[in-house]
Design an enzyme around this catalytic site. Structure first.
Site, PDB file in Angstrom:
ATOM      1  N   GLY A 259       0.877  -1.369   0.474  1.00 16.32           N
ATOM      2  CA  GLY A 259      -0.064  -0.396  -0.070  1.00 16.32           C
ATOM      3  C   GLY A 259       0.939   1.379   0.202  1.00 16.32           C
ATOM      4  O   GLY A 259       2.308   1.426  -0.571  1.00 16.32           O
ATOM      5  N   GLY A 260       0.389   1.749   0.845  1.00 16.54           N
ATOM      6  CA  GLY A 260       1.306   3.807   1.299  1.00 16.54           C
ATOM      7  C   GLY A 260       2.870   3.327   1.118  1.00 16.54           C
ATOM      8  O   GLY A 260       3.533   4.375   1.361  1.00 16.54           O
TER       9      GLY A 260
ATOM     10  N   GLY B 157      24.445   3.011 -33.167  1.00 17.29           N
ATOM     11  CA  GLY B 157      24.282   3.846 -32.449  1.00 17.29           C
ATOM     12  C   GLY B 157      24.247   3.753 -31.164  1.00 17.29           C
ATOM     13  O   GLY B 157      25.127   4.361 -30.356  1.00 17.29           O
ATOM     14  N   ALA B 158      24.767   2.701 -30.779  1.00 17.66           N
ATOM     15  CA  ALA B 158      25.483   2.205 -29.411  1.00 17.66           C
ATOM     16  C   ALA B 158      26.678   2.923 -29.113  1.00 17.66           C
ATOM     17  O   ALA B 158      26.778   3.333 -28.271  1.00 17.66           O
ATOM     18  CB  ALA B 158      25.558   1.018 -28.830  1.00 17.66           C
TER      19      ALA B 158
END
Ligand code: HXC
Length: 510
Positions: free
Chosen positions: A169-170, A404-405
């Site tokens: 949850g939170g 591109g790498a």
């Protein structure tokens, strides 16, 4: 006076017991330590100064006024790790399941505010059941204010989360906004909604471990950066990690004494690259041989293993390492690897940690799975992160730097400061075979001819010199000299000052 001192000691003992002996025993029976035991292990012996030990909740709904426990489910304060100040909060599962009330949230906020004001890291230890159900919106408000502080502190002080029990949850969103999340195997899990809600909403049957255990988050979602066998290992590793991290974004990296000479030559690196350029080798061997005392703290080691990220030291000073890993998918860049490395580059840049990049990359991974998964945007994250980074950037191309790498992996064109290559480097638009098959499509049916074309392309581009002739590579270095050259470059760059144009913030392709 003695009466008051006795009263103080009595109150302290009650607070130290948290939810009571029975719940502490239950915690131990699950293989978990209590919040206070964890804090003691994490910090230097005797250094913990606790705050707000006597804070209690103010809720009067559902009979809560009758159950008040000092500390209210979170142990907070500050202490030192190897002499350096850190702020800590540790959820106490023995008190209302570590759930967050309004006052519990205030205790965390106090720690966050002090850490930010005094520019030291915050470490949160999580083991909790989410919002205090009896408090309703007051708990939600508390979460919101904790989240806000996470965001304001981001990039100013390191924020670390260790998940050591339930985190639901939170509770999940605060860790999610911190720099690193670590988990403990088998006893921790993180999810927004648990198995019961999942069953109701989607009719899926799933266990907590399958939904959000350490394996899931270190290998599938990449939400967690690493997982450890138990509480003790996790906390000791956090101490090790903190030694690598600066206190804040202006303090500079810590400098530890090092017994490893910056001039150490390693002749075995001359034969690290196999004769056959398609054969893999382990880039971690290079990392361990280049850095101080082979000490490497890997981040996300179980996720996107085709790229390696982590912290090390050169001459005692922290550096961030990013390296393509030829052992996995030939070191190709895919969406996961790009995201993983981009986040790491940005962490380093936030905190002025110099970046060393080892490049051996055959390009971006082709295919519908990658393209439909947003490879363009994810690849752009890494390109963006490297390009905007103003910390010292040293790049070494060991073998392939294709397409591109090549540009993305901290090339000269995006402000690499010192770009080295080994003589074995191949810097080209693509591999020789692919290139020849496109350029000479009409000759494809003639095996002999096409082989000649491949060899020709190989001879022309499968070396570092074409790039070096243009100044894209500053120097072609001997593998054995790697450590010495990097140390020298880092020293030369110690005074680097580079500012990007003023902006409110950039718009990295999220
Ligand atoms: C109050 C809680 C609690 C909670 C647990 N406890 N969660 N008390 N509020 N959220 C208490 C239990 O009543 C129990 O008290 C003790 O903690 C231990 O819990 P158990 O259930 O006995 O432990 P266990 O079986 O280990 O289960 C742990 C758990 C479960 C999985 C965390 O307690 C659970 O599902 N809790 C509720 C989780 C939840 O739905 N939270 C709200 C999420 S919503 P006693 O007295 O018996 O020891 C949320 C919204 C915020 O957080 C959104 C903000 C953005």
């Amino acid at each position: 006076m003695t009466d008051i001192l006795d009263e103080l000691e009595r109150r302290r003992s009650v607070a130290r017991l948290g939810g009571g002996t029975k719940r502490i025993e239950a915690q131990h029976a699950r293989g978990k330590l209590t919040a206070r035991e964890r804090v003691d292990l994490l910090l230097d012996e005797g250094s913990f100064e606790e705050f707000d030990m006597f804070v209690e909740h103010r809720s009067t709904d559902f009979g809560m006024e009758k159950t008040k426990i000092p500390g209210d489910g979170v142990v907070t304060g500050w202490g030192t790790i190897n002499g350096r100040v850190v702020y800590v909060f540790a959820k106490d599962f023995t008190v209302f399941g570590g759930s967050l009330s309004e006052t519990h949230a205030r205790k965390i906020m106090k720690i966050q505010d002090m850490a930010l004001q005094n520019r030291a890291p915050v470490i949160g230890l999580f083991d909790a059941g989410g919002a205090r159900i009896q408090e309703g919106v007051a708990a939600l408000g508390g979460y919101g204010e904790v989240f806000l502080r996470n965001v304001l502190a981001s990039g100013v002080i390191p924020q670390i989360s260790v998940i050591m029990g339930p985190c639901a949850g939170g509770d999940v969103y605060s860790p999610a906004m911190t720099d690193f999340i670590f988990m403990v195997k088998d006893t921790s899990y993180m999810f927004v909604t648990g198995p019961d809600v999942v069953k109701t909403v989607t009719n899926e049957t799933v266990t907590a471990e399958e939904l959000g255990g350490a394996r899931v988050h270190t290998t599938k979602t990449s939400i967690a950066d690493r997982a450890y066998e138990n509480d003790v290992e996790a906390l000791l590793q956090m101490r090790r990690l903190m030694d690598f991290l600066p206190a804040n974004n202006t303090s500079g990296v810590p400098a530890l004494p090092s017994n490893d000479s910056p001039d150490r030559i390693d002749p075995s690196l001359d034969t690290l690259i196999p004769d056959n350029t398609n054969k893999p080798y382990d880039i971690k061997e290079l990392i361990l041989k280049a850095v101080d005392e082979a000490d490497f703290f890997e981040i996300q080691e179980a996720f996107a293993k085709n790229i390696v990220t982590g912290f090390a030291r050169m001459e005692g000073r922290t550096v961030g390492i990013i390296a393509n890993q030829p052992m996995v998918l030939a070191g190709v860049l895919d969406s996961d690897a790009s995201r993983k490395a981009a986040r790491f580059v940005r962490f380093c840049d936030c905190f002025e940690i110099p970046i060393i990049t080892f490049v051996d990359v055959p390009g971006f991974l082709p295919g519908t799975a990658q393209e439909y998964g947003g490879l363009i945007k994810h690849g752009a994250k890494l390109l963006f992160a490297y390009a905007e980074a103003t910390v010292p950037k040293i790049t070494l191309i060991t073998r392939k730097a294709y397409g591109g790498a090549y540009d993305v992996m901290s090339s000269k064109h995006i402000r690499g400061d010192v770009n080295y290559a080994w003589p074995s480097a191949e810097i080209a638009v693509m591999g020789a075979k692919g290139a020849a098959e496109i350029l000479y499509r009409t000759e494809l049916s003639d095996a002999g001819k096409i082989k000649g074309r491949i060899d020709e392309y190989q001879r022309r581009f499968a070396n570092p010199f074409v790039a070096a002739e243009r100044g894209y590579i500053d120097e072609v270095i001997s593998p054995r000299d790697t450590r010495r050259r990097i140390c020298r470059a880092l020293n030369m760059l110690r005074g680097k000052k580079l500012d990007n144009p003023w902006k409110k913030h950039d718009n990295i392709p999220l």
